[in-house]
Design a protein around this motif. Structure first.
Motif, PDB file in Angstrom:
ATOM      1  N   GLY A 107       0.946  -1.158   0.097  1.00  0.00           N
ATOM      2  CA  GLY A 107       0.022  -0.228  -0.078  1.00  0.00           C
ATOM      3  C   GLY A 107       0.779   1.227   0.044  1.00  0.00           C
ATOM      4  O   GLY A 107       1.970   1.296  -0.502  1.00  0.00           O
ATOM      5  N   SER A 108       0.333   2.411   0.661  1.00  0.00           N
ATOM      6  CA  SER A 108       0.783   3.481   0.435  1.00  0.00           C
ATOM      7  C   SER A 108       2.467   3.777   1.296  1.00  0.00           C
ATOM      8  O   SER A 108       3.152   4.522   0.898  1.00  0.00           O
ATOM      9  N   VAL A 109       2.288   2.823   2.302  1.00  0.00           N
ATOM     10  CA  VAL A 109       3.693   2.876   3.130  1.00  0.00           C
ATOM     11  C   VAL A 109       4.750   1.757   2.614  1.00  0.00           C
ATOM     12  O   VAL A 109       5.694   2.200   2.518  1.00  0.00           O
ATOM     13  N   ILE A 110       4.281   0.488   2.381  1.00  0.00           N
ATOM     14  CA  ILE A 110       5.193  -0.455   2.010  1.00  0.00           C
ATOM     15  C   ILE A 110       4.852  -0.900   0.511  1.00  0.00           C
ATOM     16  O   ILE A 110       3.612  -1.090   0.104  1.00  0.00           O
ATOM     17  N   LEU A 111       5.836  -1.066  -0.159  1.00  0.00           N
ATOM     18  CA  LEU A 111       5.885  -1.561  -1.533  1.00  0.00           C
ATOM     19  C   LEU A 111       5.003  -0.644  -2.598  1.00  0.00           C
ATOM     20  O   LEU A 111       5.305  -0.364  -3.703  1.00  0.00           O
ATOM     21  N   GLY A 112       3.746  -0.184  -2.168  1.00  0.00           N
ATOM     22  CA  GLY A 112       3.074   0.449  -3.174  1.00  0.00           C
ATOM     23  C   GLY A 112       3.201   2.090  -3.310  1.00  0.00           C
ATOM     24  O   GLY A 112       2.994   2.718  -4.065  1.00  0.00           O
ATOM     25  N   ALA A 113       4.477   2.438  -2.678  1.00  0.00           N
ATOM     26  CA  ALA A 113       4.725   3.951  -2.746  1.00  0.00           C
ATOM     27  C   ALA A 113       5.288   4.224  -3.925  1.00  0.00           C
ATOM     28  O   ALA A 113       5.406   5.431  -4.418  1.00  0.00           O
ATOM     29  N   ALA A 117       4.741   7.603  -5.800  1.00  0.00           N
ATOM     30  CA  ALA A 117       5.953   8.594  -6.295  1.00  0.00           C
ATOM     31  C   ALA A 117       5.898   8.825  -7.642  1.00  0.00           C
ATOM     32  O   ALA A 117       6.152   9.934  -8.144  1.00  0.00           O
ATOM     33  N   GLY A 118       5.696   7.807  -8.472  1.00  0.00           N
ATOM     34  CA  GLY A 118       5.745   8.008  -9.896  1.00  0.00           C
ATOM     35  C   GLY A 118       4.509   9.066 -10.423  1.00  0.00           C
ATOM     36  O   GLY A 118       4.777   9.897 -11.227  1.00  0.00           O
ATOM     37  N   ARG A 119       3.479   9.051  -9.710  1.00  0.00           N
ATOM     38  CA  ARG A 119       2.377   9.780  -9.897  1.00  0.00           C
ATOM     39  C   ARG A 119       2.891  11.525  -9.610  1.00  0.00           C
ATOM     40  O   ARG A 119       2.719  12.259 -10.283  1.00  0.00           O
ATOM     41  N   LEU A 120       3.534  11.375  -8.474  1.00  0.00           N
ATOM     42  CA  LEU A 120       4.276  12.864  -7.961  1.00  0.00           C
ATOM     43  C   LEU A 120       5.209  13.081  -9.167  1.00  0.00           C
ATOM     44  O   LEU A 120       4.975  14.490  -9.835  1.00  0.00           O
TER      45      LEU A 120
END
Length: 271
Positions: A107-113, A117-120
């Motif tokens: 998810g947003s904290v583990i693995l999914g970041a 980050a790519g969207r940022l």
């Protein structure tokens, strides 16, 4: 920024795919015969890229993708590994369930970041069409913070300076000769964070992955799949070890050893 779903209830009544089909005598993957053209002729990294994008990667693209998979496959007894090992300890007959337990926490904290980050980074890239990169990074990071959103891919509980995997991945991208546009964006974001957030947060691997992969035109929508695929390999290794050298119940014991109960005490017997 969110990507609208293309799925609309009632708009499509026929399932469609361009990925694969099969008949009695053959299996076709992206227009190529699996047994004749692919098995024994393509690495798994290249095959993964081919499945996702519909085209075989260049040598440079393959180098970068392969490096990201190696970088994120394992990082010790992290939460996904602990969940997987404890699940296996409880149900050693269900390897697939134990692997799934480790992946479900993506998810947003583990693995999914990586995806976030790519969207940022793509938002910064778009903003940089009108202003210089530093100003674009500052504006976008400022908007994210004003909205109460963390800056994904920066800061690490263990690696207080840059995550050592970051420079290793950036070095692979440089040697491969792929675009470094998003590496520059990632570093521009890192540079503006102290003034906006109030503390230094250095790049970690979850930002490095999109920084190098977006430079190979790897699709943004598939970015989260890279750490999921890589971590699956690491989890299988941990579960193979768990089968002969168990840690699952020890991890459970460690979690409860210092547990403090803060609920109400039991009521005394009725008088």
């Amino acid at each position: 920024m969110t990507t609208p779903s293309i799925n609309r209830i009632g708009k499509s009544t026929v399932p469609r795919t361009a990925i694969s089909t099969s008949d009695e005598h053959s299996i076709t993957i992206r227009g190529e015969d699996l047994c004749r053209d692919l098995i024994g002729h393509i690495s798994f990294t290249d095959y993964f890229s081919f499945l996702v994008t519909g085209r075989k990667p260049t040598r440079a693209e393959s180098m970068v993708l392969d490096a990201t998979l190696v970088a994120i496959a394992d990082h010790g007894m992290v939460p996904s590994v602990q969940a997987s090992r404890m699940t296996y300890a409880a149900a050693p007959d269900a390897l697939q369930g134990a692997v799934a337990a480790g992946i479900l926490g993506c998810g947003s904290v583990i693995l999914g970041a990586s995806e976030t980050a790519g969207r940022l980074f793509t938002e910064v890239d778009e903003a940089a069409k009108d202003v210089d990169l530093a100003a674009a990074a500052s504006a976008v990071v400022g908007r994210w913070r004003e909205a109460g959103r963390p800056v994904p891919g920066y800061g690490h509980s263990l690696h207080k300076q840059r995550d050592p995997r970051v420079d290793a991945l950036f070095d692979v991208a440089r040697k491969a000769g792929t675009s470094l546009r998003f590496v520059e964006i990632a570093e521009a974001v890192e540079a503006v964070i102290p003034a906006i957030v109030g503390k230094e947060l250095k790049l970690n691997v979850s930002a490095a992955i999109p920084a190098v992969l977006l430079g190979t035109n790897f699709p943004l929508r598939a970015l989260r799949g890279v750490p999921i695929l890589a971590r699956t390999a690491g989890l299988i290794a941990h579960l193979a070890e768990e089968a002969v050298n168990p840690s699952g119940f020890a991890l459970s014991y460690q979690a409860t050893r210092d547990l403090v109960y803060e609920g109400e005490p039991p009521k005394g017997p009725a008088e």
